[in-house]
Design an enzyme around this catalytic site. Structure first.
Site, PDB file in Angstrom:
ATOM      1  N   ASP A  99      41.989  34.836  40.972  1.00 63.95           N
ATOM      2  CA  ASP A  99      41.760  34.866  39.525  1.00 63.95           C
ATOM      3  C   ASP A  99      40.270  35.010  39.226  1.00 63.95           C
ATOM      4  OD1 ASP A  99      42.980  33.974  36.667  1.00 63.95           O
ATOM      5  OD2 ASP A  99      41.017  33.046  36.950  1.00 63.95           O
ATOM      6  N   TYR A 108      32.963  36.047  34.341  1.00 62.19           N
ATOM      7  CA  TYR A 108      32.445  35.310  35.498  1.00 62.19           C
ATOM      8  C   TYR A 108      31.327  36.062  36.216  1.00 62.19           C
ATOM      9  CZ  TYR A 108      36.943  32.881  34.856  1.00 62.19           C
ATOM     10  OH  TYR A 108      38.027  32.223  34.333  1.00 62.19           O
ATOM     11  N   LYS A 134      40.233  39.513  33.198  1.00 59.94           N
ATOM     12  CA  LYS A 134      40.396  39.116  31.797  1.00 59.94           C
ATOM     13  C   LYS A 134      39.444  39.896  30.893  1.00 59.94           C
ATOM     14  CE  LYS A 134      41.300  34.400  33.479  1.00 59.94           C
ATOM     15  NZ  LYS A 134      40.393  34.259  34.625  1.00 59.94           N
ATOM     16  N   GLY A 143      40.308  19.202  37.061  1.00 61.09           N
ATOM     17  CA  GLY A 143      39.354  18.571  36.146  1.00 61.09           C
ATOM     18  C   GLY A 143      37.969  18.463  36.748  1.00 61.09           C
ATOM     19  N   ASN A 183      43.676  23.011  50.209  1.00 64.70           N
ATOM     20  CA  ASN A 183      44.471  23.253  49.000  1.00 64.70           C
ATOM     21  C   ASN A 183      45.747  24.054  49.253  1.00 64.70           C
ATOM     22  OD1 ASN A 183      42.797  21.689  47.456  1.00 64.70           O
ATOM     23  ND2 ASN A 183      41.575  23.393  46.660  1.00 64.70           N
TER      24      ASN A 183
END
Length: 323
Positions: A50, A55, A84, A220, A280
């Site tokens: 992503d 960015y 995006k 977060g 992850n």
């Protein structure tokens, strides 16, 4: 299909891997790190990458993807890449050129997913956040339905396989869904979502419309000032998440990621740290019980880390509504 590449079927028939690698980094992080981290992510098993024009790293991310294709690790069709459309290109005539610019930076022929990044429009130009001499943001007035029609044309042209939105509230999603002559529904809505801000109402609404919720800031851990209040609670230090991590012999981050997958949310994990990138992908190796899921649901406290209140004011600012 290997569990590492578990996918969800989108409303247009394409498939999206449920675990994604987020490439955003604060401006002070050298862009070369995006190249290294994206390569590491693909090596670790991430297949959903992503990024975004905003960015300012698509050149590096594209190079990483192409180098892993060149060395035989993956094929282009194995990778699900998201870009995006930024707020300075919402005018319909600017949409396709913006995507073409991303593709040129990436050196790719198409993106798998193209999102309207944020529903507030700013004046066109090179500046991503254009301001006047007093430092006030120069907003633009654009009908997002017209923007969406231009995004639909990018899908028809084969420049994007799937199209969706990000940071839209229910009212804005309904505006697109109820648009006369709608050709394609958004396949997803990418929003901030984590145990302190679990987006239950928006998730239920999206599910009812066959729109996938994609979670950013799922850990977060994005605490970059001035965007995030340094006094906001640190999610990964939460005692419930830490206790569950201990019980499952996993990290608190993995508990937070697994939580999303089990509630049908596609989750982005953002890290430039090699050890954490490898950790992850272990999200598929364990399960939370329904009691554990309920305990995590109970952590919700409507803490939005990224309020983006510099964009508050225009009617399209999305975060004034309840959801």
């Amino acid at each position: 299909m290997d569990s590492k590449y578990q996918c969800v079927k989108l409303n247009d028939g394409h498939f999206m891997p449920v675990l994604g690698f987020g490439t955003y980094a604060p401006a002070e992080v050298p862009k070369s790190k995006a190249l290294e981290a994206t390569k590491l992510a693909i090596e670790a098993g991430f297949r959903h990458i992503d990024s975004a024009h905003l960015y300012n790293n698509e050149e590096q991310v594209g190079l990483a993807i192409r180098s892993k294709i060149a060395d035989g690790s993956v094929k282009r069709e194995d990778i699900f890449y998201t870009s995006k459309l930024w707020c300075n290109s919402h005018r319909p005539e600017l949409v396709r050129p913006a995507l073409e610019r991303s593709l040129k930076n990436l050196q790719l022929d198409y993106v798998d997913l193209y999102l309207i990044h944020f529903p507030v429009s700013v004046k066109p130009g090179e500046e991503v956040i254009p301001k006047d001499e007093n430092g006030k943001i120069l907003f633009d007035t654009v009908d997002l339905c017209a923007t969406w029609e231009a995004v639909e044309k990018c899908k028809d042209a084969g420049l994007a396989k799937s199209i969706g939105v990000s940071n839209f509230n229910r009212r804005q999603l309904e505006m697109i869904l109820n648009k006369p002559g709608l050709k394609y529904k958004p396949v997803c809505n990418q929003v901030e979502c984590h145990p302190y801000f679990n987006q239950r109402k928006l998730l239920d609404f999206c599910k009812s419309k066959d729109i996938v919720l994609v979670a950013y800031s799922a850990l977060g851990s994005h605490r970059e000032e001035p965007w995030v209040d340094p006094n906001s609670p640190v999610l990964l230090e939460d005692p419930v998440l830490c206790a569950l991590a201990k019980k499952h012999k996993r990290t608190p981050a993995l508990i937070a990621l697994r939580y999303q997958l089990q509630r049908g949310v596609v989750v982005l994990a953002k890290s430039y740290n090699e050890q954490r990138i490898r950790q992850n992908v272990q999200v598929f190796e364990f399960q939370l019980t329904s009691e554990e899921m309920k305990a995590i649901d109970g952590l919700n406290r409507n803490v939005r880390y990224l309020t983006l209140d510099i964009f508050a004011g225009p009617p399209n600012y999305p975060f004034s509504d309840e959801y």
